[in-house]
Design a protein around this motif. Structure first.
Motif, short mmCIF file in Angstrom:
data_model
loop_
_atom_site.label_atom_id
_atom_site.label_comp_id
_atom_site.label_asym_id
_atom_site.label_seq_id
_atom_site.Cartn_x
_atom_site.Cartn_y
_atom_site.Cartn_z
N ARG A 1 0.83 -1.22 0.00
CA ARG A 1 0.00 0.00 0.00
C ARG A 1 0.85 1.26 0.00
O ARG A 1 0.43 2.30 -0.48
CB ARG A 1 -0.93 -0.01 1.22
N ALA A 2 2.05 1.14 0.57
CA ALA A 2 2.95 2.29 0.60
C ALA A 2 3.34 2.74 -0.80
O ALA A 2 3.79 3.86 -1.00
CB ALA A 2 4.19 1.96 1.42
N SER A 3 3.15 1.85 -1.78
CA SER A 3 3.49 2.19 -3.17
C SER A 3 2.42 3.08 -3.80
O SER A 3 2.64 3.65 -4.86
CB SER A 3 3.65 0.91 -4.00
N GLY A 4 1.23 3.13 -3.15
CA GLY A 4 0.14 3.97 -3.65
C GLY A 4 -0.64 3.36 -4.79
O GLY A 4 -1.47 4.02 -5.41
N LYS A 5 -0.41 2.09 -5.08
CA LYS A 5 -1.11 1.43 -6.18
C LYS A 5 -2.54 1.04 -5.77
O LYS A 5 -2.83 0.92 -4.57
CB LYS A 5 -0.32 0.20 -6.63
N PRO A 6 -3.42 0.80 -6.75
CA PRO A 6 -4.80 0.40 -6.46
C PRO A 6 -4.85 -0.94 -5.72
O PRO A 6 -3.93 -1.75 -5.84
CB PRO A 6 -5.44 0.28 -7.85
N GLU A 7 -5.96 -1.17 -4.99
CA GLU A 7 -6.09 -2.37 -4.17
C GLU A 7 -5.99 -3.65 -4.99
O GLU A 7 -5.43 -4.64 -4.52
CB GLU A 7 -7.42 -2.33 -3.41
N GLU A 8 -6.55 -3.65 -6.22
CA GLU A 8 -6.48 -4.88 -7.02
C GLU A 8 -5.04 -5.22 -7.41
O GLU A 8 -4.66 -6.38 -7.52
CB GLU A 8 -7.37 -4.79 -8.27
N ILE B 1 -2.45 -4.25 -5.56
CA ILE B 1 -1.83 -4.61 -4.28
C ILE B 1 -2.06 -6.09 -3.98
O ILE B 1 -1.15 -6.80 -3.54
CB ILE B 1 -2.39 -3.73 -3.14
N ALA B 2 -3.30 -6.57 -4.22
CA ALA B 2 -3.62 -7.97 -3.96
C ALA B 2 -2.72 -8.90 -4.77
O ALA B 2 -2.22 -9.91 -4.26
CB ALA B 2 -5.09 -8.24 -4.29
N LYS B 3 -2.46 -8.54 -6.04
CA LYS B 3 -1.59 -9.36 -6.89
C LYS B 3 -0.14 -9.30 -6.39
O LYS B 3 0.58 -10.31 -6.41
CB LYS B 3 -1.67 -8.89 -8.34
N MET B 4 0.28 -8.11 -5.95
CA MET B 4 1.63 -7.96 -5.43
C MET B 4 1.84 -8.83 -4.19
O MET B 4 2.87 -9.50 -4.03
CB MET B 4 1.90 -6.49 -5.07
N VAL B 5 0.82 -8.83 -3.31
CA VAL B 5 0.91 -9.61 -2.07
C VAL B 5 1.00 -11.10 -2.39
O VAL B 5 1.82 -11.82 -1.81
CB VAL B 5 -0.29 -9.32 -1.15
N GLU B 6 0.16 -11.58 -3.30
CA GLU B 6 0.18 -13.00 -3.65
C GLU B 6 1.53 -13.39 -4.25
O GLU B 6 2.05 -14.47 -3.99
CB GLU B 6 -0.96 -13.33 -4.62
N GLY B 7 2.10 -12.50 -5.05
CA GLY B 7 3.42 -12.77 -5.62
C GLY B 7 4.49 -12.87 -4.55
O GLY B 7 5.36 -13.75 -4.60
N ARG B 8 4.41 -11.98 -3.57
CA ARG B 8 5.40 -12.00 -2.50
C ARG B 8 5.18 -13.17 -1.55
O ARG B 8 6.13 -13.67 -0.95
CB ARG B 8 5.37 -10.67 -1.73
#
Length: 308
Positions: A223-230, A232-239
């Motif tokens: 979220r600190a990146s300021g990107k949209p929630e959808e 962010i969800a993909k980023m989290v799953e990748g990490r």
């Protein structure tokens, strides 16, 4: 508001690798909660996503015993490493591991079992040893693994004597394949577990609270990146995939060859042993993990002595 002591700051610095002032601020923000402070630092990008490890703060020995399709590991603590080098103490730890082998690693059953060569139970024999040696000791924990068919293999790291050391590992392999080849593979996997410190065999075995905590930290970072929630969800799953690769045994890179994942190693091993191979479970005991010991302030003790 909790008092932020130098000891708390030191503890947080050692567990997070962050700077002193950042640690102090993190502890202030989290009212002295070290675990929450680690998460706070990670969310700010000030600490590495290091694996959580217990602080070694007790002496003694880890002992293992394995036979065929069963294995057991115990931890016996003492106050000093000097006592851990005592032959009587070492013999007690080995006997406890052998007894654990017969009761599936159940701690209460071990304590109530007859101690070899005496009329005592294990618990009573430990009390006698404390009286003779003059140092507090404890049979702290135990665990066992058994498989229907296959092998249970053990490994001791930092070995003090055969079956005794600072880190003890058991790995259970379910297979109908060649026993000798399974034992060789099992020992290598046990060495891997000692080094790589997995938390679970696969994703299904990962502790739910640990996963929730990791997901929360990764979400706040994204979220600190300021990107949209959808996004962010993909980023989290990748990490999270990276997280699983760090904590799941089957997804870790095998330390022996440094190339293949453990799951791939098992696939290749099946061809060699003549049957599918499955990791039924593992146990990893590191001496003193999770036990806190008060650190004496030597300078303060000297000052107090001079003042008295």
């Amino acid at each position: 508001m909790a008092q932020i002591t130098a000891a708390l700051v030191k503890e947080l610095r050692e567990s997070s690798g962050a700077g002193m002032m950042d640690c102090k601020k993190a502890l202030t923000e989290t009212d002295g909660d070290v675990e929450a402070a680690v998460d706070w630092l990670r969310k700010k990008g000030l600490a590495a996503a290091a694996k959580k490890a217990g602080r070694v703060a007790a002496e003694g020995l880890v002992a293992v015993a394995s036979k065929g399709t069963s294995g057991a590991v115990v931890e016996v603590n003492s106050e000093t490493d000097f006592v851990a080098r005592n032959e009587a103490f070492q013999g007690f730890a080995l006997n406890c591991a052998e007894i654990a082998l017969g009761v599936g690693g159940d701690l209460e059953q071990i304590q109530a079992a007859a101690y070899p060569g005496t009329g005592n139970t294990v618990a009573d024999e430990l009390t006698n040893m404390i009286a003779k040696i003059g140092e507090n000791m404890a049979l702290r924990r135990s665990a066992g693994i058994s498989v229907g068919s296959g092998v249970v293999c053990s490994y001791i790291h930092n070995q003090t004597a055969p079956g005794l050391g600072k880190i003890g590992v058991l790995v259970g392999l379910e297979s109908e394949g060649d026993t000798a080849k399974l034992e060789a593979l099992g020992r290598q996997l046990a060495m891997h577990v000692a080094a790589a410190q997995p938390q679970a065999v696969d994703r299904d075995g990962v502790d739910a609270s640990a996963l929730d905590r990791e997901r929360e930290v990764l979400s706040d970072q994204a979220r600190a990146s300021g990107k949209p929630e959808e996004i962010i969800a993909k980023m989290v799953e990748g990490r999270l995939r990276k997280f699983y690769e760090e904590v799941c045994l089957l997804e870790q890179v095998f330390v022996i060859d440094g190339e293949n994942k453990v799951s791939k190693v098992l696939e290749e091993a099946a061809k060699d042993v003549g049957a599918p191979v499955k990791i039924a479970g593992f146990q990893r005991f590191q001496l003193g993990e999770g036990v806190e010991r008060e650190e004496a302030d030597f300078a303060a003790e000297v000052a107090a002595t001079l003042g008295s």
